[in-house]
Design a protein around this motif. Sequence first.
Motif, short mmCIF file in Angstrom:
data_model
loop_
_atom_site.label_atom_id
_atom_site.label_comp_id
_atom_site.label_asym_id
_atom_site.label_seq_id
_atom_site.Cartn_x
_atom_site.Cartn_y
_atom_site.Cartn_z
N PRO A 225 60.85 54.68 58.94
CA PRO A 225 61.65 54.81 60.17
C PRO A 225 63.10 54.49 59.86
CG PRO A 225 60.34 52.79 60.21
CD PRO A 225 59.91 53.55 59.00
N SER A 226 64.03 55.29 60.38
CA SER A 226 65.43 55.13 59.97
C SER A 226 66.39 55.27 61.14
CB SER A 226 65.80 56.18 58.90
OG SER A 226 65.01 56.01 57.75
N GLU A 227 67.07 54.16 61.43
CA GLU A 227 68.18 54.22 62.38
C GLU A 227 69.48 54.45 61.61
OE1 GLU A 227 68.52 51.38 65.58
OE2 GLU A 227 66.42 50.82 65.34
N THR A 228 69.71 53.63 60.59
CA THR A 228 70.93 53.76 59.78
C THR A 228 70.63 54.39 58.42
OG1 THR A 228 70.66 51.56 58.80
CG2 THR A 228 71.90 51.70 60.87
N GLY A 229 69.39 54.26 57.96
CA GLY A 229 69.04 54.76 56.63
C GLY A 229 69.03 53.69 55.57
N LEU A 230 69.35 52.44 55.95
CA LEU A 230 69.44 51.35 54.97
C LEU A 230 68.08 51.08 54.31
CD1 LEU A 230 71.44 49.24 53.81
CD2 LEU A 230 70.55 47.64 55.48
N LEU A 231 67.01 51.07 55.10
CA LEU A 231 65.70 50.81 54.53
C LEU A 231 65.28 51.91 53.57
CD1 LEU A 231 63.11 49.16 54.35
CD2 LEU A 231 62.30 50.30 56.42
N ALA A 232 65.53 53.15 53.94
CA ALA A 232 65.18 54.28 53.05
C ALA A 232 65.94 54.19 51.73
CB ALA A 232 65.48 55.60 53.75
N LEU A 233 67.24 53.86 51.79
CA LEU A 233 68.02 53.71 50.57
C LEU A 233 67.53 52.54 49.72
CD1 LEU A 233 71.73 54.38 51.65
CD2 LEU A 233 70.33 55.74 50.12
N SER A 234 67.11 51.47 50.37
CA SER A 234 66.62 50.30 49.65
C SER A 234 65.34 50.64 48.88
CB SER A 234 66.35 49.15 50.62
OG SER A 234 67.52 48.79 51.32
N ILE A 235 64.42 51.34 49.56
CA ILE A 235 63.17 51.73 48.90
C ILE A 235 63.45 52.71 47.77
CG2 ILE A 235 60.98 52.95 49.26
CD1 ILE A 235 60.85 51.67 52.03
N LEU A 236 64.40 53.62 47.98
CA LEU A 236 64.79 54.55 46.93
C LEU A 236 65.32 53.80 45.72
CD1 LEU A 236 65.32 57.47 45.93
CD2 LEU A 236 67.55 57.34 47.05
N LYS A 237 66.14 52.78 45.95
CA LYS A 237 66.68 51.96 44.86
C LYS A 237 65.55 51.28 44.08
CE LYS A 237 70.19 48.41 43.86
NZ LYS A 237 69.47 47.40 43.12
N GLY A 238 64.57 50.75 44.82
CA GLY A 238 63.43 50.12 44.16
C GLY A 238 62.66 51.09 43.29
#
Length: 387
Positions: A218-231
């Motif tokens: 789930p993405s409001e700003t996209g921060l979580l998606a980018l964090s998981i991508l970084k991981g």
Amino acid sequence: MARLCTKVFAMTEHGERYRVKCLSCGYEKLVSDLLSISLCPRCGSVLGVNHSNNVFRVDLMGRGVWRYSSLLPSIPERISLGEGLTPISKFGSVWIKNERFNPTGSYADRASAVIISYIKSCGWSLFTSLYERDFTKSLVRYAQSQNMQCRVVALGMNFMDIDDILFLASKNIEVSFNIDNEEKPFVRYANPLTIEGLKTIAFEIYESGVSAERIVVPSETGLLALSILKGLNELRESGIDINYEIVAVSLKNSSPSYLAGVRDVKVVEIGDGEAYEALKNVISKGFNTKPLSALSIYVAENFGKAVAVLTMGFKTLSTRSSNVKRMIIEVLLQEKRPLTAYEIWKTKPVYTLRAVYKALKSMELANEICFDVVSKGMRKTKVYKLC
């Protein structure tokens, strides 16, 4: 007066502590304080810590997110309230990563663990945080566990969730509405330490070994998606062959701002009508969660072979689970002393030991029961009591 972290945790050859890199455009910068910088000055996206030697190693003695310390910033004080290692379970055709089982019921606890560890390592006992729904409540909880004082700055009362307002008031937290007068250190939700905490979701999905092709977030700003991508990228750089596609779900006309121009994240927008039907469908299956989290399940079901990240969701309690909770309360009232989960079960073995453990975990998260950690022989264990 601005205060920067003056304690040395790790030095580069240039005398700076950390190299940060934009997760969108690749801009890099050496910094001495990870809370002094938030967004990329070139494109406005978020900055993450750039580790020079990525080696994925699980520290079985590490608490919470610190079991992945080999891919986290070098911070001497490591605070954990038991965040992370949230369950992944099969639900119909999809896997669900249920972040409701963090200490405050939110995925934000992962970020708070890293941020408060950093602040404590710097020697600060007072800091200011910009209000963000869910994140602020989590940060205050972690700060108070270390006897730290957190001031909150909000853009206005109308920007705050009513439950958060009640929580902050009950904890006697100072809230200001003048953002121009914030004091350093100043914590924003979008900062490199937040990303370090949130990316551990990717590590746990990899560790679980689930068979999936996508991670739906789930993405409001996209921060979580980018964090998981970084991981995931750090796992690949460690020599691990994984190939998950990241799917960021948002409501139509509210595209995640941090994902603009990011090619490695697929953005799926859902209209209001479809979103409402999706929420009804998820609720009918026994889930009580926020709309965006519901959409992650809905989209994962449509794609198939996916893991849906539930940021603030949980499966509703069955009648049997409620009965187990009542039995636990009865035993604690009867014994009038703190008991381990095993002792509770042994006193009245009506249900399985597993059911007792599960009910106690649920009661912990809902603040329906209190516990202490005590030494029993060579190990530590929880003893439960009525609050």
